[in-house]
Write an enzyme that holds these catalytic residues in place. Structure first.
Site, PDB file in Angstrom:
ATOM      1  N   ASP A  15      44.241  24.110 -27.758  1.00 43.98           N
ATOM      2  CA  ASP A  15      44.144  24.387 -29.200  1.00 43.98           C
ATOM      3  C   ASP A  15      43.323  25.656 -29.421  1.00 43.98           C
ATOM      4  O   ASP A  15      43.628  26.478 -30.293  1.00 43.98           O
ATOM      5  CB  ASP A  15      43.480  23.195 -29.906  1.00 43.98           C
ATOM      6  CG  ASP A  15      43.798  23.109 -31.386  1.00 43.98           C
ATOM      7  OD1 ASP A  15      44.181  24.128 -31.979  1.00 43.98           O
ATOM      8  OD2 ASP A  15      43.648  22.013 -31.965  1.00 43.98           O
ATOM      9  N   HIS A 205      40.152  14.517 -34.652  1.00 47.14           N
ATOM     10  CA  HIS A 205      40.415  15.906 -34.260  1.00 47.14           C
ATOM     11  C   HIS A 205      40.207  16.757 -35.517  1.00 47.14           C
ATOM     12  O   HIS A 205      41.127  16.916 -36.326  1.00 47.14           O
ATOM     13  CB  HIS A 205      41.855  15.975 -33.744  1.00 47.14           C
ATOM     14  CG  HIS A 205      42.348  17.319 -33.321  1.00 47.14           C
ATOM     15  ND1 HIS A 205      42.537  17.681 -32.006  1.00 47.14           N
ATOM     16  CD2 HIS A 205      42.736  18.407 -34.039  1.00 47.14           C
ATOM     17  CE1 HIS A 205      43.030  18.904 -31.938  1.00 47.14           C
ATOM     18  NE2 HIS A 205      43.150  19.379 -33.165  1.00 47.14           N
ATOM     19  N   CYS A 238      45.904  26.499 -35.511  1.00 49.39           N
ATOM     20  CA  CYS A 238      47.315  26.249 -35.248  1.00 49.39           C
ATOM     21  C   CYS A 238      48.114  27.390 -35.852  1.00 49.39           C
ATOM     22  O   CYS A 238      47.903  27.741 -37.013  1.00 49.39           O
ATOM     23  CB  CYS A 238      47.730  24.920 -35.856  1.00 49.39           C
ATOM     24  SG  CYS A 238      49.489  24.609 -35.725  1.00 49.39           S
ATOM     25  N   ASN A 247      38.561  24.470 -34.094  1.00 56.81           N
ATOM     26  CA  ASN A 247      38.130  23.076 -33.985  1.00 56.81           C
ATOM     27  C   ASN A 247      36.620  23.021 -34.104  1.00 56.81           C
ATOM     28  O   ASN A 247      35.927  24.022 -33.916  1.00 56.81           O
ATOM     29  CB  ASN A 247      38.511  22.534 -32.598  1.00 56.81           C
ATOM     30  CG  ASN A 247      40.000  22.439 -32.399  1.00 56.81           C
ATOM     31  OD1 ASN A 247      40.653  23.410 -32.047  1.00 56.81           O
ATOM     32  ND2 ASN A 247      40.546  21.281 -32.635  1.00 56.81           N
TER      33      ASN A 247
HETATM   34  P1  HMG Z   1      63.536  24.415 -31.382  1.00 49.06           P
HETATM   35  O1  HMG Z   1      63.741  25.871 -31.471  1.00 49.06           O
HETATM   36  O2  HMG Z   1      63.909  23.550 -32.542  1.00 49.06           O
HETATM   37  O3  HMG Z   1      64.166  23.819 -30.051  1.00 49.06           O
HETATM   38  O4  HMG Z   1      62.019  24.163 -31.040  1.00 49.06           O
HETATM   39  P2  HMG Z   1      65.628  23.701 -29.562  1.00 49.06           P
HETATM   40  O5  HMG Z   1      65.679  22.356 -28.866  1.00 49.06           O
HETATM   41  O6  HMG Z   1      66.623  23.984 -30.648  1.00 49.06           O
HETATM   42  O7  HMG Z   1      65.698  24.861 -28.452  1.00 49.06           O
HETATM   43  C1  HMG Z   1      65.650  26.218 -28.809  1.00 49.06           C
HETATM   44  C2  HMG Z   1      65.194  27.032 -27.607  1.00 49.06           C
HETATM   45  O8  HMG Z   1      63.881  26.631 -27.237  1.00 49.06           O
HETATM   46  C3  HMG Z   1      66.071  26.845 -26.368  1.00 49.06           C
HETATM   47  O9  HMG Z   1      66.038  28.058 -25.636  1.00 49.06           O
HETATM   48  C4  HMG Z   1      65.297  25.803 -25.592  1.00 49.06           C
HETATM   49  O10 HMG Z   1      65.560  25.844 -24.219  1.00 49.06           O
HETATM   50  C5  HMG Z   1      63.881  26.226 -25.864  1.00 49.06           C
HETATM   51  P3  HMG Z   1      67.166  29.204 -25.816  1.00 49.06           P
HETATM   52  O11 HMG Z   1      68.444  28.493 -25.541  1.00 49.06           O
HETATM   53  O12 HMG Z   1      67.064  29.654 -27.236  1.00 49.06           O
HETATM   54  O13 HMG Z   1      66.744  30.244 -24.812  1.00 49.06           O
HETATM   55  N1  HMG Z   1      62.911  25.120 -25.705  1.00 49.06           N
HETATM   56  C6  HMG Z   1      61.883  25.123 -24.854  1.00 49.06           C
HETATM   57  N2  HMG Z   1      61.451  26.033 -23.958  1.00 49.06           N
HETATM   58  C7  HMG Z   1      60.381  25.706 -23.219  1.00 49.06           C
HETATM   59  N3  HMG Z   1      59.711  24.536 -23.357  1.00 49.06           N
HETATM   60  C8  HMG Z   1      60.116  23.606 -24.248  1.00 49.06           C
HETATM   61  C9  HMG Z   1      61.250  23.899 -25.027  1.00 49.06           C
HETATM   62  N4  HMG Z   1      61.910  23.195 -25.983  1.00 49.06           N
HETATM   63  C10 HMG Z   1      62.919  23.948 -26.393  1.00 49.06           C
HETATM   64  N5  HMG Z   1      59.443  22.447 -24.370  1.00 49.06           N
HETATM   65  C11 HMG Z   1      60.087  22.999 -30.336  1.00 49.06           C
HETATM   66  C12 HMG Z   1      61.461  22.885 -30.969  1.00 49.06           C
HETATM   67  C13 HMG Z   1      59.344  21.724 -30.597  1.00 49.06           C
HETATM   68  C14 HMG Z   1      60.250  23.194 -28.852  1.00 49.06           C
HETATM   69  C15 HMG Z   1      59.367  24.217 -30.970  1.00 49.06           C
HETATM   70  O14 HMG Z   1      59.326  24.011 -32.341  1.00 49.06           O
HETATM   71  C16 HMG Z   1      57.991  24.390 -30.436  1.00 49.06           C
HETATM   72  O15 HMG Z   1      57.795  24.841 -29.314  1.00 49.06           O
HETATM   73  N6  HMG Z   1      56.964  24.053 -31.253  1.00 49.06           N
HETATM   74  C17 HMG Z   1      55.616  24.080 -30.791  1.00 49.06           C
HETATM   75  C18 HMG Z   1      54.691  24.431 -31.859  1.00 49.06           C
HETATM   76  C19 HMG Z   1      53.280  24.368 -31.338  1.00 49.06           C
HETATM   77  O16 HMG Z   1      53.010  24.444 -30.158  1.00 49.06           O
HETATM   78  N7  HMG Z   1      52.342  24.218 -32.288  1.00 49.06           N
HETATM   79  C20 HMG Z   1      50.951  24.163 -31.970  1.00 49.06           C
HETATM   80  C21 HMG Z   1      50.538  22.888 -31.338  1.00 49.06           C
HETATM   81  S1  HMG Z   1      50.359  21.533 -32.492  1.00 49.06           S
HETATM   82  C22 HMG Z   1      48.745  21.714 -33.087  1.00 49.06           C
HETATM   83  O17 HMG Z   1      48.090  22.685 -32.844  1.00 49.06           O
HETATM   84  C23 HMG Z   1      48.173  20.582 -33.905  1.00 49.06           C
HETATM   85  C24 HMG Z   1      47.169  19.721 -33.102  1.00 49.06           C
HETATM   86  O18 HMG Z   1      46.113  20.513 -32.576  1.00 49.06           O
HETATM   87  C25 HMG Z   1      46.598  18.620 -33.997  1.00 49.06           C
HETATM   88  C26 HMG Z   1      46.050  19.146 -35.333  1.00 49.06           C
HETATM   89  O19 HMG Z   1      45.178  20.042 -35.315  1.00 49.06           O
HETATM   90  O20 HMG Z   1      46.519  18.634 -36.342  1.00 49.06           O
HETATM   91  C27 HMG Z   1      47.879  19.024 -31.910  1.00 49.06           C
HETATM   92 MG    MG Z   2      44.394  21.144 -33.665  1.00 47.29          MG
END
Ligand code: HMG
Ligand code: MG
Length: 300
Positions: A15, A205, A238, A247
């Protein structure tokens, strides 16, 4: 009711760094994790296996995990879908986390799907993780408010948390993603959750955008919650919660726990040194008030 001991989940390497625009080398990430481990942290979120186009800073998570020691600590990673879990398992993560939201707006922006669709995706992750024997943590974001949808009803948080627990998550980490909560709203949330979910299955968190994180942690401790997420030097944010700051700083959390006489595993001086290392690499002062008030021996 206040717990005798608290488990700290250090989320700085994930994070904390995910939102950093500047390149951070794998060597620096590994040094940070090593310093955190040497400070005594037993549970460290070391990366995330998300789409690297969405979060470029986490693209090196495979290399980071390849360089982690096999020292019995829990080194965990975020896995948004089956593809993420496959990557995490191949990289040797000892634990993973799925991350959903209590608000539709954030769910769409953060993981590109509705809450209902996310739960379907998580089903596949859960069954694969079960087969692999890897424990899964569940995050619920926007438990107080959402940057897109406004305030969140505690009942919605309860519903999503319960669904993640029913799917097999061993614990729910309640994310105040934008750091807008106060002890009053946190207590309202916990009033609702604790009717159905034992405190032992909840973690908190808090992001510290409004300077309320320590007060909110104290409120949660008073309700019996004994697992707290934090990030060294108060790093974090984020990419999909614009304006939200880091955080709660791990150093500030440890100082609070010391003052309350609550046991934990962390050496505060070594933790401050870890924070100084990464703050130096990022070229800006630590966000930890405790680190600024208590310079280490290396300082003038
Ligand atoms: P999407 O674009 O909807 O996925 O993303 P898709 O299934 O349609 O695939 C599109 C492309 O992404 C494809 O590649 C997939 O292979 C690739 P392309 O054919 O275009 O070359 N792909 C991936 N590649 C590597 N690893 C993967 C993966 N999945 C798909 N796992 C997805 C959906 C969820 C993957 C995207 O929206 C994403 O990566 N989101 C992450 C966002 C993120 O990391 N946010 C920050 C973390 S959450 C946070 O900080 C909150 C927290 O701290 C708690 C709080 O504070 O509240 C936890
Ligand atoms: Mg967070």
């Amino acid at each position: 009711m206040i717990p005798d001991a608290v488990k700290i989940v250090e989320v700085g390497p994930r994070d904390g760094l995910q939102n950093e625009a500047q390149a951070i080398s794998v060597a620096d990430k590994l040094t940070l994790v090593r310093l955190l481990a040497e400070a005594g942290l037993q549970s460290i979120e070391a990366g995330s296996f998300v789409n690297p186009k969405w979060v470029p800073q986490m693209a090196s998570s495979e290399e980071v995990f390849a360089g982690l020691p096999k020292d019995g600590r829990c080194y965990s990673a975020l896995t948004p879908n089956v593809k993420g879990l496959e990557r995490a398992l191949a990289a040797g993560a000892s634990e993973v986390a799925i991350f959903g939201a209590a608000s539709e707006g954030f769910s769409q922006k953060n993981i590109n799907c509705s809450i209902a669709e996310s739960l379907q995706r998580f089903d596949g992750v859960m069954s694969m993780a079960r087969d692999a024997g890897v424990p899964v943590r569940g995050y619920v974001s926007c438990v107080i408010a959402c940057p897109y949808d406004g305030s969140t009803a505690p009942e919605k948080v309860l519903e999503v948390s319960q669904q993640l627990l029913d799917m097999g998550c061993y614990e729910i980490s309640l994310g105040d993603t934008t750091g807008v909560g106060t002890p009053a709203s946190v207590n309202r949330l916990l009033d609702s959750l604790l009717l159905e979910i034992p405190a032992s299955k909840l973690a908190v968190h808090f992001h510290d955008t409004y300077g309320q994180a320590i007060a909110n942690i104290y409120a949660a401790l008073q309700r019996g919650i004994a697992t707290v997420d934090s990030a060294v030097a108060g790093l974090g944010g984020c990419p999909y919660a614009k304006g939200a700051s880091g955080n709660v700083a791990s150093e500030d959390l440890v100082y609070l726990l010391n003052g309350l006489g609550i046991a934990h595993d962390v050496d505060l001086q070594k933790l401050i040194a870890a924070g100084e290392f990464i703050s130096g690499r990022l070229g800006r002062p630590s966000q930890s008030k405790v680190a600024r008030a208590m310079p280490t021996e290396n300082d003038e």
